[in-house]
Design a protein around this motif. Sequence first.
Motif, PDB file in Angstrom:
ATOM      1  N   PRO A  30      24.132 -57.619 -15.731  1.00 60.83           N
ATOM      2  CA  PRO A  30      24.364 -58.461 -14.552  1.00 60.83           C
ATOM      3  C   PRO A  30      25.845 -58.841 -14.445  1.00 60.83           C
ATOM      4  O   PRO A  30      26.536 -58.973 -15.476  1.00 60.83           O
ATOM      5  CB  PRO A  30      23.502 -59.698 -14.799  1.00 60.83           C
ATOM      6  N   PRO A  31      26.369 -59.015 -13.242  1.00 63.76           N
ATOM      7  CA  PRO A  31      27.764 -59.422 -13.073  1.00 63.76           C
ATOM      8  C   PRO A  31      28.119 -60.692 -13.851  1.00 63.76           C
ATOM      9  O   PRO A  31      29.239 -60.830 -14.339  1.00 63.76           O
ATOM     10  CB  PRO A  31      27.900 -59.641 -11.561  1.00 63.76           C
ATOM     11  N   ALA A  76      29.068 -53.360 -13.218  1.00 68.09           N
ATOM     12  CA  ALA A  76      27.805 -53.928 -13.699  1.00 68.09           C
ATOM     13  C   ALA A  76      26.680 -52.903 -13.610  1.00 68.09           C
ATOM     14  O   ALA A  76      25.866 -52.782 -14.527  1.00 68.09           O
ATOM     15  CB  ALA A  76      27.465 -55.183 -12.898  1.00 68.09           C
ATOM     16  N   GLU A  77      26.660 -52.148 -12.509  1.00 72.16           N
ATOM     17  CA  GLU A  77      25.617 -51.133 -12.346  1.00 72.16           C
ATOM     18  C   GLU A  77      25.786 -50.019 -13.387  1.00 72.16           C
ATOM     19  O   GLU A  77      24.800 -49.575 -13.986  1.00 72.16           O
ATOM     20  CB  GLU A  77      25.679 -50.543 -10.936  1.00 72.16           C
ATOM     21  N   LEU A  78      27.015 -49.563 -13.600  1.00 66.81           N
ATOM     22  CA  LEU A  78      27.258 -48.518 -14.602  1.00 66.81           C
ATOM     23  C   LEU A  78      26.825 -48.954 -15.987  1.00 66.81           C
ATOM     24  O   LEU A  78      26.355 -48.137 -16.790  1.00 66.81           O
ATOM     25  CB  LEU A  78      28.749 -48.150 -14.632  1.00 66.81           C
ATOM     26  N   TYR A 116      37.060 -49.670 -10.355  1.00 62.67           N
ATOM     27  CA  TYR A 116      35.669 -50.078 -10.161  1.00 62.67           C
ATOM     28  C   TYR A 116      35.571 -51.558  -9.815  1.00 62.67           C
ATOM     29  O   TYR A 116      36.170 -52.396 -10.471  1.00 62.67           O
ATOM     30  CB  TYR A 116      34.843 -49.833 -11.432  1.00 62.67           C
ATOM     31  N   GLY A 176      24.557 -51.420 -16.601  1.00 58.37           N
ATOM     32  CA  GLY A 176      23.203 -51.965 -16.638  1.00 58.37           C
ATOM     33  C   GLY A 176      23.192 -53.428 -17.035  1.00 58.37           C
ATOM     34  O   GLY A 176      22.248 -53.904 -17.668  1.00 58.37           O
ATOM     35  N   ALA A 182      30.603 -55.074  -9.033  1.00 60.67           N
ATOM     36  CA  ALA A 182      29.244 -54.600  -8.762  1.00 60.67           C
ATOM     37  C   ALA A 182      29.039 -53.199  -9.327  1.00 60.67           C
ATOM     38  O   ALA A 182      28.001 -52.915  -9.939  1.00 60.67           O
ATOM     39  CB  ALA A 182      28.971 -54.619  -7.261  1.00 60.67           C
ATOM     40  N   VAL A 183      30.011 -52.327  -9.149  1.00 60.22           N
ATOM     41  CA  VAL A 183      29.895 -50.959  -9.658  1.00 60.22           C
ATOM     42  C   VAL A 183      29.929 -50.960 -11.183  1.00 60.22           C
ATOM     43  O   VAL A 183      29.117 -50.292 -11.834  1.00 60.22           O
ATOM     44  CB  VAL A 183      31.012 -50.064  -9.079  1.00 60.22           C
ATOM     45  N   ARG A 234      30.895 -51.526 -22.950  1.00 57.62           N
ATOM     46  CA  ARG A 234      29.771 -50.859 -23.628  1.00 57.62           C
ATOM     47  C   ARG A 234      29.789 -51.200 -25.115  1.00 57.62           C
ATOM     48  O   ARG A 234      28.747 -51.449 -25.718  1.00 57.62           O
ATOM     49  CB  ARG A 234      29.848 -49.347 -23.437  1.00 57.62           C
TER      50      ARG A 234
END
Length: 105
Positions: free
Chosen positions: A23-24, A17-19, A11, A21, A14-15, A57
């Motif tokens: 920010p990078p 961070a999106e997964l 990953y 939720g 960007a991916v 997480r």
Amino acid sequence: MEEPPTSRAVYSMAVAAELLGLPPATLRLYERKGLLTPARTEGGTRRYSADDIERMRRVADLQGDGVNLAGIGKVLDLEGENAALRREIAERDPGAEALSDEESA
């Protein structure tokens, strides 16, 4: 030997961070604080594994519970030591793990 799918760094930031939720910039902060060490491509681009995502997480959950980043590092270290000790016990005596699980219930 092929890497287990959860440890394979696939990953992008960007991916990831999106997964998560997040920010990078938060992922870079976690890295600076030593809470994770993503793999790097030859060009230096960060690559995250599913294991990294789960660790982040956990970091985010602990932070949400009010634990500061230094404390999170300690918690993660202790959880890692605990898991290693449990594996060692299970290797020595496979029946011991079942007993310790029953005691904690």
